[in-house]
Scaffold this motif. Sequence first.
Motif, PDB file in Angstrom:
ATOM      1  N   ILE A 242      39.935  45.000  46.479  1.00  0.00           N
ATOM      2  CA  ILE A 242      39.073  45.808  47.351  1.00  0.00           C
ATOM      3  C   ILE A 242      39.890  46.943  47.952  1.00  0.00           C
ATOM      4  CG2 ILE A 242      37.788  45.802  49.533  1.00  0.00           C
ATOM      5  CD1 ILE A 242      36.907  42.900  48.771  1.00  0.00           C
TER       6      ILE A 242
ATOM      7  N   LEU B  96      40.904  49.556  45.094  1.00  0.00           N
ATOM      8  CA  LEU B  96      39.807  50.408  44.623  1.00  0.00           C
ATOM      9  C   LEU B  96      39.295  51.313  45.738  1.00  0.00           C
ATOM     10  CD1 LEU B  96      37.738  48.022  42.324  1.00  0.00           C
ATOM     11  CD2 LEU B  96      39.537  49.627  41.703  1.00  0.00           C
TER      12      LEU B  96
ATOM     13  N   GLN C 145      41.308  55.495  37.196  1.00  0.00           N
ATOM     14  CA  GLN C 145      40.542  54.814  36.149  1.00  0.00           C
ATOM     15  C   GLN C 145      41.325  53.633  35.577  1.00  0.00           C
ATOM     16  OE1 GLN C 145      37.188  55.438  35.440  1.00  0.00           O
ATOM     17  NE2 GLN C 145      37.667  56.472  37.354  1.00  0.00           N
TER      18      GLN C 145
ATOM     19  N   VAL D  92      40.572  50.737  37.671  1.00  0.00           N
ATOM     20  CA  VAL D  92      39.231  50.219  37.399  1.00  0.00           C
ATOM     21  C   VAL D  92      39.246  49.323  36.162  1.00  0.00           C
ATOM     22  CG1 VAL D  92      36.868  50.836  36.794  1.00  0.00           C
ATOM     23  CG2 VAL D  92      38.084  52.178  38.505  1.00  0.00           C
ATOM     24  N   GLU D  93      39.931  49.780  35.118  1.00  0.00           N
ATOM     25  CA  GLU D  93      40.014  48.981  33.889  1.00  0.00           C
ATOM     26  C   GLU D  93      40.669  47.619  34.149  1.00  0.00           C
ATOM     27  OE1 GLU D  93      38.757  49.261  30.894  1.00  0.00           O
ATOM     28  OE2 GLU D  93      37.728  51.118  31.439  1.00  0.00           O
TER      29      GLU D  93
ATOM     30  N   TRP E 106      40.832  46.074  36.945  1.00  0.00           N
ATOM     31  CA  TRP E 106      39.956  45.278  37.799  1.00  0.00           C
ATOM     32  C   TRP E 106      38.834  44.644  36.973  1.00  0.00           C
ATOM     33  CZ3 TRP E 106      34.781  46.804  39.283  1.00  0.00           C
ATOM     34  CH2 TRP E 106      34.175  45.935  40.195  1.00  0.00           C
ATOM     35  N   LEU E 107      38.281  45.415  36.024  1.00  0.00           N
ATOM     36  CA  LEU E 107      37.224  44.882  35.159  1.00  0.00           C
ATOM     37  C   LEU E 107      37.741  43.664  34.389  1.00  0.00           C
ATOM     38  CD1 LEU E 107      35.659  48.216  33.863  1.00  0.00           C
ATOM     39  CD2 LEU E 107      34.483  46.460  35.194  1.00  0.00           C
TER      40      LEU E 107
ATOM     41  N   CYS F 168      37.742  40.774  36.725  1.00  0.00           N
ATOM     42  CA  CYS F 168      36.377  40.273  36.923  1.00  0.00           C
ATOM     43  C   CYS F 168      35.956  39.400  35.747  1.00  0.00           C
ATOM     44  CB  CYS F 168      35.383  41.422  37.061  1.00  0.00           C
ATOM     45  SG  CYS F 168      35.530  42.329  38.590  1.00  0.00           S
ATOM     46  N   GLU F 169      36.337  39.820  34.524  1.00  0.00           N
ATOM     47  CA  GLU F 169      35.920  39.082  33.331  1.00  0.00           C
ATOM     48  C   GLU F 169      36.745  37.821  33.098  1.00  0.00           C
ATOM     49  OE1 GLU F 169      36.122  42.138  30.408  1.00  0.00           O
ATOM     50  OE2 GLU F 169      34.190  43.003  31.004  1.00  0.00           O
TER      51      GLU F 169
ATOM     52  N   LEU G 228      34.046  37.770  40.429  1.00  0.00           N
ATOM     53  CA  LEU G 228      33.153  38.817  40.919  1.00  0.00           C
ATOM     54  C   LEU G 228      32.336  38.381  42.144  1.00  0.00           C
ATOM     55  CD1 LEU G 228      32.091  41.690  40.677  1.00  0.00           C
ATOM     56  CD2 LEU G 228      30.433  40.891  38.972  1.00  0.00           C
ATOM     57  N   PRO G 229      31.733  37.159  42.121  1.00  0.00           N
ATOM     58  CA  PRO G 229      30.974  36.754  43.317  1.00  0.00           C
ATOM     59  C   PRO G 229      31.822  36.749  44.591  1.00  0.00           C
ATOM     60  CG  PRO G 229      30.478  35.283  41.490  1.00  0.00           C
ATOM     61  CD  PRO G 229      31.572  36.184  41.017  1.00  0.00           C
TER      62      PRO G 229
ATOM     63  N   TYR H  18      34.501  38.523  45.109  1.00  0.00           N
ATOM     64  CA  TYR H  18      34.777  39.937  45.406  1.00  0.00           C
ATOM     65  C   TYR H  18      33.599  40.545  46.170  1.00  0.00           C
ATOM     66  CZ  TYR H  18      35.801  44.886  44.587  1.00  0.00           C
ATOM     67  OH  TYR H  18      36.046  46.215  44.757  1.00  0.00           O
ATOM     68  N   GLU H  19      32.390  40.294  45.675  1.00  0.00           N
ATOM     69  CA  GLU H  19      31.194  40.865  46.303  1.00  0.00           C
ATOM     70  C   GLU H  19      31.019  40.373  47.732  1.00  0.00           C
ATOM     71  OE1 GLU H  19      28.345  41.426  42.343  1.00  0.00           O
ATOM     72  OE2 GLU H  19      28.281  39.567  43.505  1.00  0.00           O
TER      73      GLU H  19
END
Lengths: 200, 332
Positions: free
Chosen positions: B21, B24, B30, B33-34, B36-37, B40-41, B47-48, B50-51
Motif C-alpha cells: 500500500i 503503490l 509500472q 505494479v507488475e 504487486w500483481l 496478488c496472484e 488481495l482481500p 490488501y483491500e
Amino acid sequence: MGDANPPPAAPRDAVVVPPDATANAMSQLFREHNRVLVAYLTTRLRSEQEAKEVAQEAFLRLLELQGPCAPIVLRAYLFKTASNLAFDRLRHRRVQLRSEEQPEFFQDLDSTRREAHDPAMELLAREQTEQLLGLVRELPSKCQQVLSMHRLEGCSQHEVAERLAISDRMVRRYVTYAMLYLHLRLDGMAIDQVLEKVTL
Amino acid sequence: MSKLDPTESDIARLREASTWIQRLNESNSQAAVEEWLQWCESDPLNLPIYEQMQNRWNVLARAGGAPSPMPLVSQGRQRRTALISLAASIVLVVGVAGWLTLRHADVQVQRTAIGEQRRMTLADGSYIDLAPASRVSDRYTLTERNVQLERGQAFFAVAHSAVRPFIVRANSVEVTAAGTEFDVRIDPNHTVVTVSEGRVRVAPGTGAAGAGPPVDTATVRAGVGERVTYSESSRRLSVARVDTEVAESWRDGRLQFESDSLEDVVAVINRYSAHQIAVAPALRQTRFTGTVSPGHVPDWLKALEQIYAVEMVDEGANGVLIETRIGKSTHG
C-alpha cells in the motif's frame, strides 16, 4: 465489490464490445482484473468511488486499441492507462480544491460537518473515523506524529522524513507498524496481544 | 479478516500488504505494479487483506478532511506516560489539532527584505504573495491551517477545504477562510483585510490587551469587494466597499490607494525603499487617493507638494519628513 458484472445491455458498460477476438480478450481482462485494478486505483486515489470511475474509463480507453494484443501486454497497458488517468485526476483535484468555494462554509465551520449525501453512511464513516482516531492515540508519540503528517496532512514519506530529520526507512517502519497495529486493534484484538505480535 | 489469533504468516501477510500500500501510494512505477500483481496472484488471501487494510487506512486519510465535531471517546486504557495522558485529555477537548500543536509545532517562517516581493506555496496548494519588508509564519495542523502575518502585507490564495479552515492572524485580527483570496495589510493603527474572491470571517483576536476601550468581540463576514478594518484605538471592526484591484495593485508593482491615510500610505511605501519617509503628526490622517510607483517615490513627493499644502524636509540619513507648509507660515 460484488458488482463487477453489470447488465450487458448498458451502453457505457466496459464489458460490451464488438464480438471479435480482441473483445473476448478484453472481457476476460475485465473479469480477471477489474477487482485488482480498482484496488490499485483506490490506493492511488484514496477513494473507492473514484477508483471505480477511473477503472471504467481505463477499460473504455483500451477498447480504442486496434488489432489483437497478447493478454500480458493488454494488462500492462490497462494498468499504465489507469495509472495515467489517476495521475491526471490527482493533479486536477489539486486545482479543483482551490476553485470550488462553498457558500455555506461558515455553517460547515460551526458544526465542523461535511454536507451529508447519505446520513446513515455519513454516520458510519464518522464512527469509523472516531474509532480509528481513538486507536491512533494508543500509538507511540513519534508514530502518531509521522502518521498525522503523512496520512492527515498528506505529506509524502520522503517529506515526512525530511521534516522530522529521520531516514525514509524509519518513516516506512513507523507507518508499517501503525498500519499493522490499527488493523489488529480494529479486528478486536486487545492492546497487550497486539503489542506481543507486532513490534516497532 | 476478523481473526483474533493471527499466526506468524497472517502477520507477515499484513506486513506485506502494508508495504505494498505504501509503495503503490508513493509512486506510479509500472515495475512496482507488475510486482504487486504477482504478489496478488501468488495467494488468493493476499488481495482481500490488501483491500481491507487499504479501506481502513483510507478512513484515516479522510479524517484529515473531516475532523470530529464531538470530543473523541477515550478508549479507556492509557498505557503511556503522564505527559501523553495530559496530551490525550486535551485532545478530548480541543480535538486532534491541539494534540498536533503539542506534538509538532513545525513553524515555517518567511520574510522579505525591503523592496523584495515573493510568492510561496504551502503544503496544501494555497499560496501567499508576500509584500516587501513583511514576515509570515505558518503552522499547519490536522484541523487548521494557521498562518501568522507578523508584519507588512500579504495576499492569500487559499486552497479549498470546508472543514480545515485557513486562519490568518495579524495583530489583533483573525481571518478565517475556506477557499478564497484576500489581502491582509498591517498598518500603523489598523489591520485591513480585503476580499477579492469568496468569503471570509474576520474576528477580533485575543491579541488586543492593555488599556483602552473593551474589545468589541462581534465577528464580521465579508465577501468580494469588501474591506474589513480593525482599528487598534477603537478596537472595532468596520466594513466598507472597495475596489479589489486597488487592494491587489501592489502585486503588479503599482501602489494604488483609495482614501488611505497618509500615515498608512507612507508605511506601505517605506517597505519599498531604505530611504524612509515620515509624516508629521498633523498630516497623518490626511486622505490620499492615487497611484505611487515604488521606483519613483521622489516624483510622488514632489507631486504631493503641489496637491497638498505640504513640504518635504530632508532629514539626511533619517530620510524625508512630510511637514505642513501652511501651518508653518501662519504660525510664523
